[in-house]
Design a protein around this motif. Structure first.
Motif, PDB file in Angstrom:
ATOM      1  N   ARG A  49       0.812  -1.216   0.000  1.00 10.83           N
ATOM      2  CA  ARG A  49       0.000   0.000   0.000  1.00 10.83           C
ATOM      3  C   ARG A  49       0.852   1.277   0.000  1.00 10.83           C
ATOM      4  NH1 ARG A  49      -2.772  -1.093   4.444  1.00 10.83           N
ATOM      5  NH2 ARG A  49      -1.350   0.038   5.793  1.00 10.83           N
ATOM      6  N   GLU A  50       1.924   1.293   0.812  1.00  9.82           N
ATOM      7  CA  GLU A  50       2.693   2.524   1.029  1.00  9.82           C
ATOM      8  C   GLU A  50       3.994   2.600   0.244  1.00  9.82           C
ATOM      9  OE1 GLU A  50       1.453   4.971   2.887  1.00  9.82           O
ATOM     10  OE2 GLU A  50      -0.300   3.765   3.414  1.00  9.82           O
ATOM     11  N   GLY A  51       4.479   1.452  -0.216  1.00  8.91           N
ATOM     12  CA  GLY A  51       5.762   1.421  -0.902  1.00  8.91           C
ATOM     13  C   GLY A  51       6.865   0.906   0.002  1.00  8.91           C
ATOM     14  N   ARG A  52       8.058   0.808  -0.579  1.00  9.76           N
ATOM     15  CA  ARG A  52       9.210   0.236   0.116  1.00  9.76           C
ATOM     16  C   ARG A  52      10.413   1.157  -0.029  1.00  9.76           C
ATOM     17  NH1 ARG A  52       8.782  -5.810  -0.654  1.00  9.76           N
ATOM     18  NH2 ARG A  52       6.692  -6.106  -1.439  1.00  9.76           N
ATOM     19  N   GLN A 128       9.985   2.977  -3.418  1.00 10.96           N
ATOM     20  CA  GLN A 128       9.622   2.204  -4.597  1.00 10.96           C
ATOM     21  C   GLN A 128       8.235   1.625  -4.376  1.00 10.96           C
ATOM     22  OE1 GLN A 128      12.135  -1.212  -5.043  1.00 10.96           O
ATOM     23  NE2 GLN A 128      11.376  -1.713  -7.061  1.00 10.96           N
ATOM     24  N   MET A 129       7.342   1.875  -5.315  1.00 10.01           N
ATOM     25  CA  MET A 129       5.993   1.333  -5.227  1.00 10.01           C
ATOM     26  C   MET A 129       5.957  -0.042  -5.883  1.00 10.01           C
ATOM     27  SD  MET A 129       4.481   3.582  -3.465  1.00 10.01           S
ATOM     28  CE  MET A 129       2.830   2.892  -3.474  1.00 10.01           C
TER      29      MET A 129
END
Length: 131
Positions: A49-52, A128-129
């Motif tokens: 949901r939020e990315g990395r 990164q999404m």
């Protein structure tokens, strides 16, 4: 009536006496340095949901101790390396508690990011999404 004698904020405060809590600015300086491994302990749904943070190793909080212990059938080699581990969660609470647990297990080079992924995002850290 609750039998709780210690709440999460007291537990986190105690953990921060044991684990090196760093600012997001310090984390940005450490990011991608040799010998430093960022470890994302958020749930996989949060990452989706939020990315990395690119290059961060994902280790769900519930598996952390099992993945770190070399005697565990679930042990992961990355935790057997001589690295500084920078833990983070969404806001910095779970990572404090996780950091305390692994310091108590014997890892000494452990830090966690105050404000977690939220602070990283606000500081315009790399994200990164999911594809």
């Amino acid at each position: 009536m609750s039998n709780i004698t210690k709440g999460i904020y007291q537990l986190v405060e105690e953990a921060n006496q044991i684990v090196d809590e760093i600012t997001v600015c310090e984390a940005l300086d450490l990011y991608k340095q040799e010998g430093v491994q960022f470890v994302d302990i958020r749930d996989i749904r949060e990452l989706d949901r939020e990315g990395r943070i690119p290059g961060a190793y994902h280790c769900p909080r519930g598996m952390l101790e099992f993945w770190i212990d070399p005697e565990s059938p679930y042990a992961k080699g990355i935790f057997q390396k001589d690295l500084t581990f920078v833990l983070f969660c969404a806001g910095g609470l779970r990572s404090a508690l996780a950091g305390r647990a692994i310091v108590e297990m014997g890892l000494s080079k452990v830090k966690h990011i105050h404000g977690g992924f939220g602070a990283w995002r606000e500081a315009d850290g790399a994200i990164q999404m999911k594809d």
